[in-house]
Design a protein around this motif. Structure first.
Motif, PDB file in Angstrom:
ATOM      1  N   VAL A 149       0.981  -1.289   0.125  1.00  0.00           N
ATOM      2  CA  VAL A 149      -0.062  -0.039   0.134  1.00  0.00           C
ATOM      3  C   VAL A 149       0.815   1.231  -0.043  1.00  0.00           C
ATOM      4  CG1 VAL A 149      -1.733   1.258   1.255  1.00  0.00           C
ATOM      5  CG2 VAL A 149      -1.929  -1.203   1.156  1.00  0.00           C
ATOM      6  N   TYR A 150       0.689   2.119  -0.932  1.00  0.00           N
ATOM      7  CA  TYR A 150       1.137   3.477  -0.868  1.00  0.00           C
ATOM      8  C   TYR A 150       0.306   4.578  -0.624  1.00  0.00           C
ATOM      9  CZ  TYR A 150       4.709   0.575  -3.953  1.00  0.00           C
ATOM     10  OH  TYR A 150       5.522  -0.348  -4.372  1.00  0.00           O
ATOM     11  N   GLY A 151       0.929   5.257   0.612  1.00  0.00           N
ATOM     12  CA  GLY A 151      -0.100   6.223   0.999  1.00  0.00           C
ATOM     13  C   GLY A 151       0.421   7.906   0.447  1.00  0.00           C
ATOM     14  N   PRO A 152      -0.257   8.888   1.091  1.00  0.00           N
ATOM     15  CA  PRO A 152       0.135  10.020   0.581  1.00  0.00           C
ATOM     16  C   PRO A 152       1.321  10.599   0.755  1.00  0.00           C
ATOM     17  CG  PRO A 152      -2.041  10.035   1.835  1.00  0.00           C
ATOM     18  CD  PRO A 152      -1.451   8.642   1.971  1.00  0.00           C
ATOM     19  N   ALA A 153       1.966   9.991   1.583  1.00  0.00           N
ATOM     20  CA  ALA A 153       3.345  10.206   2.114  1.00  0.00           C
ATOM     21  C   ALA A 153       4.362   9.620   1.004  1.00  0.00           C
ATOM     22  CB  ALA A 153       3.872   9.767   3.554  1.00  0.00           C
ATOM     23  N   ASP A 154       4.034   8.538   0.184  1.00  0.00           N
ATOM     24  CA  ASP A 154       4.579   7.754  -0.686  1.00  0.00           C
ATOM     25  C   ASP A 154       4.363   8.282  -2.267  1.00  0.00           C
ATOM     26  OD1 ASP A 154       5.727   6.381   1.422  1.00  0.00           O
ATOM     27  OD2 ASP A 154       3.873   5.328   1.317  1.00  0.00           O
ATOM     28  N   LEU A 155       3.149   8.785  -2.322  1.00  0.00           N
ATOM     29  CA  LEU A 155       2.628   8.883  -3.582  1.00  0.00           C
ATOM     30  C   LEU A 155       1.797  10.101  -3.725  1.00  0.00           C
ATOM     31  CD1 LEU A 155       2.292   7.637  -6.701  1.00  0.00           C
ATOM     32  CD2 LEU A 155       0.265   6.279  -5.609  1.00  0.00           C
ATOM     33  N   ASP A 156       2.260  10.751  -4.623  1.00  0.00           N
ATOM     34  CA  ASP A 156       1.251  12.021  -5.147  1.00  0.00           C
ATOM     35  C   ASP A 156       0.689  11.834  -6.332  1.00  0.00           C
ATOM     36  OD1 ASP A 156      -0.126  14.442  -5.525  1.00  0.00           O
ATOM     37  OD2 ASP A 156       1.742  15.779  -5.338  1.00  0.00           O
ATOM     38  N   PHE A 157      -0.747  11.680  -6.319  1.00  0.00           N
ATOM     39  CA  PHE A 157      -1.496  11.114  -7.631  1.00  0.00           C
ATOM     40  C   PHE A 157      -1.506  12.492  -8.627  1.00  0.00           C
ATOM     41  CE2 PHE A 157      -4.839   8.606  -5.030  1.00  0.00           C
ATOM     42  CZ  PHE A 157      -3.930   7.342  -4.882  1.00  0.00           C
ATOM     43  N   SER A 158      -1.216  13.459  -8.262  1.00  0.00           N
ATOM     44  CA  SER A 158      -1.384  14.819  -9.172  1.00  0.00           C
ATOM     45  C   SER A 158      -0.060  14.557 -10.009  1.00  0.00           C
ATOM     46  CB  SER A 158      -1.603  15.962  -8.642  1.00  0.00           C
ATOM     47  OG  SER A 158      -0.666  16.324  -7.743  1.00  0.00           O
ATOM     48  N   THR A 159       1.099  13.919  -9.481  1.00  0.00           N
ATOM     49  CA  THR A 159       2.150  14.008 -10.396  1.00  0.00           C
ATOM     50  C   THR A 159       2.681  12.993 -11.268  1.00  0.00           C
ATOM     51  OG1 THR A 159       3.545  12.693  -8.590  1.00  0.00           O
ATOM     52  CG2 THR A 159       3.335  15.158  -8.172  1.00  0.00           C
ATOM     53  N   ARG A 160       1.567  12.102 -11.173  1.00  0.00           N
ATOM     54  CA  ARG A 160       1.517  11.012 -12.034  1.00  0.00           C
ATOM     55  C   ARG A 160       0.840  10.884 -13.301  1.00  0.00           C
ATOM     56  NH1 ARG A 160       4.205   6.614  -9.661  1.00  0.00           N
ATOM     57  NH2 ARG A 160       5.476   7.679  -7.771  1.00  0.00           N
ATOM     58  N   GLU A 161       1.653  10.452 -14.488  1.00  0.00           N
ATOM     59  CA  GLU A 161       0.794  10.794 -15.865  1.00  0.00           C
ATOM     60  C   GLU A 161      -0.327  10.118 -16.071  1.00  0.00           C
ATOM     61  OE1 GLU A 161       2.418  10.073 -20.444  1.00  0.00           O
ATOM     62  OE2 GLU A 161       3.409   9.396 -19.055  1.00  0.00           O
ATOM     63  N   TRP A 162      -0.268   8.841 -15.285  1.00  0.00           N
ATOM     64  CA  TRP A 162      -1.590   8.251 -15.465  1.00  0.00           C
ATOM     65  C   TRP A 162      -2.772   8.868 -14.812  1.00  0.00           C
ATOM     66  CZ3 TRP A 162      -3.635   7.173 -10.747  1.00  0.00           C
ATOM     67  CH2 TRP A 162      -2.566   6.925  -9.527  1.00  0.00           C
ATOM     68  N   TYR A 163      -2.538   9.754 -13.821  1.00  0.00           N
ATOM     69  CA  TYR A 163      -3.768  10.540 -13.055  1.00  0.00           C
ATOM     70  C   TYR A 163      -4.049  11.634 -13.941  1.00  0.00           C
ATOM     71  CZ  TYR A 163      -5.781  13.593 -10.124  1.00  0.00           C
ATOM     72  OH  TYR A 163      -6.796  14.220  -9.314  1.00  0.00           O
ATOM     73  N   THR A 164      -3.169  12.334 -14.567  1.00  0.00           N
ATOM     74  CA  THR A 164      -3.358  13.467 -15.201  1.00  0.00           C
ATOM     75  C   THR A 164      -4.306  13.155 -16.750  1.00  0.00           C
ATOM     76  OG1 THR A 164      -1.119  13.435 -16.429  1.00  0.00           O
ATOM     77  CG2 THR A 164      -1.542  14.808 -14.342  1.00  0.00           C
ATOM     78  N   GLN A 165      -3.641  12.161 -17.135  1.00  0.00           N
ATOM     79  CA  GLN A 165      -4.318  11.563 -18.525  1.00  0.00           C
ATOM     80  C   GLN A 165      -5.869  11.159 -18.273  1.00  0.00           C
ATOM     81  OE1 GLN A 165      -2.309   9.106 -21.183  1.00  0.00           O
ATOM     82  NE2 GLN A 165      -0.530  10.235 -21.354  1.00  0.00           N
ATOM     83  N   VAL A 166      -6.032  10.330 -17.241  1.00  0.00           N
ATOM     84  CA  VAL A 166      -7.408   9.842 -16.897  1.00  0.00           C
ATOM     85  C   VAL A 166      -8.344  11.104 -16.570  1.00  0.00           C
ATOM     86  CG1 VAL A 166      -8.894   8.415 -15.393  1.00  0.00           C
ATOM     87  CG2 VAL A 166      -6.634   7.561 -16.418  1.00  0.00           C
ATOM     88  N   MET A 167      -7.813  11.835 -15.609  1.00  0.00           N
ATOM     89  CA  MET A 167      -8.648  13.053 -15.557  1.00  0.00           C
ATOM     90  C   MET A 167      -8.872  13.952 -16.450  1.00  0.00           C
ATOM     91  SD  MET A 167      -9.219  12.144 -12.498  1.00  0.00           S
ATOM     92  CE  MET A 167     -10.131  13.644 -11.830  1.00  0.00           C
ATOM     93  N   GLU A 168      -7.777  14.205 -17.298  1.00  0.00           N
ATOM     94  CA  GLU A 168      -8.126  15.077 -18.596  1.00  0.00           C
ATOM     95  C   GLU A 168      -9.050  14.529 -19.722  1.00  0.00           C
ATOM     96  OE1 GLU A 168      -5.688  16.884 -22.401  1.00  0.00           O
ATOM     97  OE2 GLU A 168      -4.558  16.152 -20.667  1.00  0.00           O
ATOM     98  N   LYS A 169      -8.742  13.138 -19.700  1.00  0.00           N
ATOM     99  CA  LYS A 169      -9.831  12.562 -20.966  1.00  0.00           C
ATOM    100  C   LYS A 169     -11.041  11.928 -20.318  1.00  0.00           C
ATOM    101  CE  LYS A 169      -7.764   9.481 -23.654  1.00  0.00           C
ATOM    102  NZ  LYS A 169      -7.002   8.296 -24.207  1.00  0.00           N
ATOM    103  N   GLN A 170     -11.087  11.895 -18.842  1.00  0.00           N
ATOM    104  CA  GLN A 170     -12.201  11.221 -18.292  1.00  0.00           C
ATOM    105  C   GLN A 170     -12.648   9.838 -18.972  1.00  0.00           C
ATOM    106  OE1 GLN A 170     -14.763  12.849 -15.633  1.00  0.00           O
ATOM    107  NE2 GLN A 170     -12.512  13.728 -15.346  1.00  0.00           N
TER     108      GLN A 170
END
Length: 399
Positions: A149-170
């Motif tokens: 499990v990766y928590g907020p201290a380990d992983l910032d979603f907003s910096t990941r390409e998969w997050y930005t692409q999914v949120m942009e494309k919905q």
């Protein structure tokens, strides 16, 4: 006799004010030159048309190789798009991302079931899938199939390409390639959104290894010496026969500006001439819209133009052979006309010089033989006149 004949001809040539130009040269120039001109025009026309046709065939072969590779890549990713989208639509995933847990994601009621599901799907696809995971926006956590499990201290979603692409494309998306932190080589992430009440509350993703894709693309043939190259969403080379180029961005691969522009802008082009590192190639680009990747089919210029050059060589050889045959035929026809004329001319010259025993040969059934027959009749009539004159002379001599 021969000297007197030559002298009379020279006098005739001088009297006509020029050098003697025989029938054979006239026939050859009058027939061969127009024929040669026609042959050259036909050769140029056939060469242009043949080159155009061959170029179209080679372009189609190059396009077909690029499109076949693009279809295989599209099918490969569509399979894993299907896995993430189906998993994102399951009730267990939707309930997990929507659940308000007091602690981390592992304290949720569905944790064990979800982990078992992730592990099962990963094992069934372990040849290609390095990791399968679910991210939960409410807690900022990501649960991986190996129970990490990766928590907020380990992983910032907003910096990941998969997050930005999914949120942009919905919608589902595939990232560019990146080097795994766990020494799993070059990976690509396929991610799908988890909708709850019309809002994205989490993302399901899987990290794909590229070994199977590389083997698949290595089997795609483009002509005899061509190959294909795959670029990710960022223009990074995912596959190339030269493994030293994998992971390099197209901007650093020494492409000419026209090809780099086509790759960077994900454009579709057919058989475009370009250079890379000083070597000339023909390339067909195909944008794989579903994942944002670009496929390039490559064929060395030498192979692309080899068929055209072969056609041109055949045309040149054909024209030369036809020209030689025509020349031989025309010379044969011209000589068949001029030889009887020369014999007839010799006989007429003898008559003009006053010779009495002249033999006129009249072989054949053409106009020349008819002319020779008339000359022979004249000679016979002349002999009759001479005999008559001799008789008259004898009678006068007696008187």
């Amino acid at each position: 006799m021969r000297k007197r004949e030559t002298t009379s001809r020279m006098k005739a040539d001088i009297a006509h004010g020029g050098i003697r130009f025989g029938i054979v040269p006239k026939l050859l120039l009058g027939i061969l030159i127009p024929l040669f001109v026609v042959l050259i025009i036909m050769g140029v026309f056939l060469g242009v048309q043949g080159s155009s046709t061959i170029n179209e065939i080679m372009s189609a072969k190059l396009d077909a190789g690029s499109q076949a590779a693009a279809s295989e890549v599209d099918g490969f990713f569509e399979h894993y798009y299907g896995i993430t989208e189906c998993l994102a639509a399951t009730q267990i995933v939707r309930d997990t991302v929507a659940e308000d847990t007091q602690g981390d994601i592992t304290t949720g009621a569905l944790y064990n079931s979800l982990l078992e599901t992730l592990s099962l799907i990963q094992r069934d696809n372990q040849e290609d899938v390095a990791y399968l995971w679910v991210s939960k926006f409410k807690t900022g956590e990501l649960l991986q199939n190996d129970a990490r499990v990766y928590g907020p201290a380990d992983l910032d979603f907003s910096t990941r390409e998969w997050y930005t692409q999914v949120m942009e494309k919905q919608d589902s998306a595939a990232t560019g390639a990146y080097v795994s932190a766990n020494n799993d080589g070059l990976l690509v992430t396929v991610a799908s959104p988890v909708f709850v009440d019309g809002q994205i509350q989490g993302i399901v993703g899987l990290d794909l290894k590229l070994d199977t894709l590389d083997k698949m693309l290595a089997d795609v043939k483009v002509g005899n010496t061509g190959y294909i190259t795959l670029y990710d969403t960022n223009g990074q080379i995912l596959f190339h026969p030269d493994s030293s180029l994998i992971g390099i961005n197209a901007a650093d691969a020494n492409y000419s500006s026209n090809m780099y522009s086509a790759i960077a802008n994900k454009e579709n082009h057919s058989a475009m001439l370009y250079t890379r590192s000083g070597t000339t190639y023909y390339g067909s680009t195909n944008a794989i819209d579903s994942i944002g990747y670009t496929m390039l089919g490559v064929m060395p210029e030498a192979e692309f133009v080899s068929y055209t050059n072969a056609i041109l060589r055949i045309l040149v050889i054909g024209i030369v052979v036809c020209a030689v045959l025509l020349a031989v035929i025309c010379v044969f026809i011209a000589l068949s006309i001029t030889r009887p004329l020369k014999r007839l001319d010799a006989a007429v010259s003898q008559l003009a010089d006053g010779e009495l025993d002249v033999v006129v040969e009249t072989r054949g059934r053409d106009e020349v033989s008819e002319l020779g027959g008339n000359v022979a009749r004249i000679e016979e009539r002349r002999k009759e006149y001479i005999d008559y004159i001799d008789e008259v002379s004898a009678v006068l001599l007696q008187i």
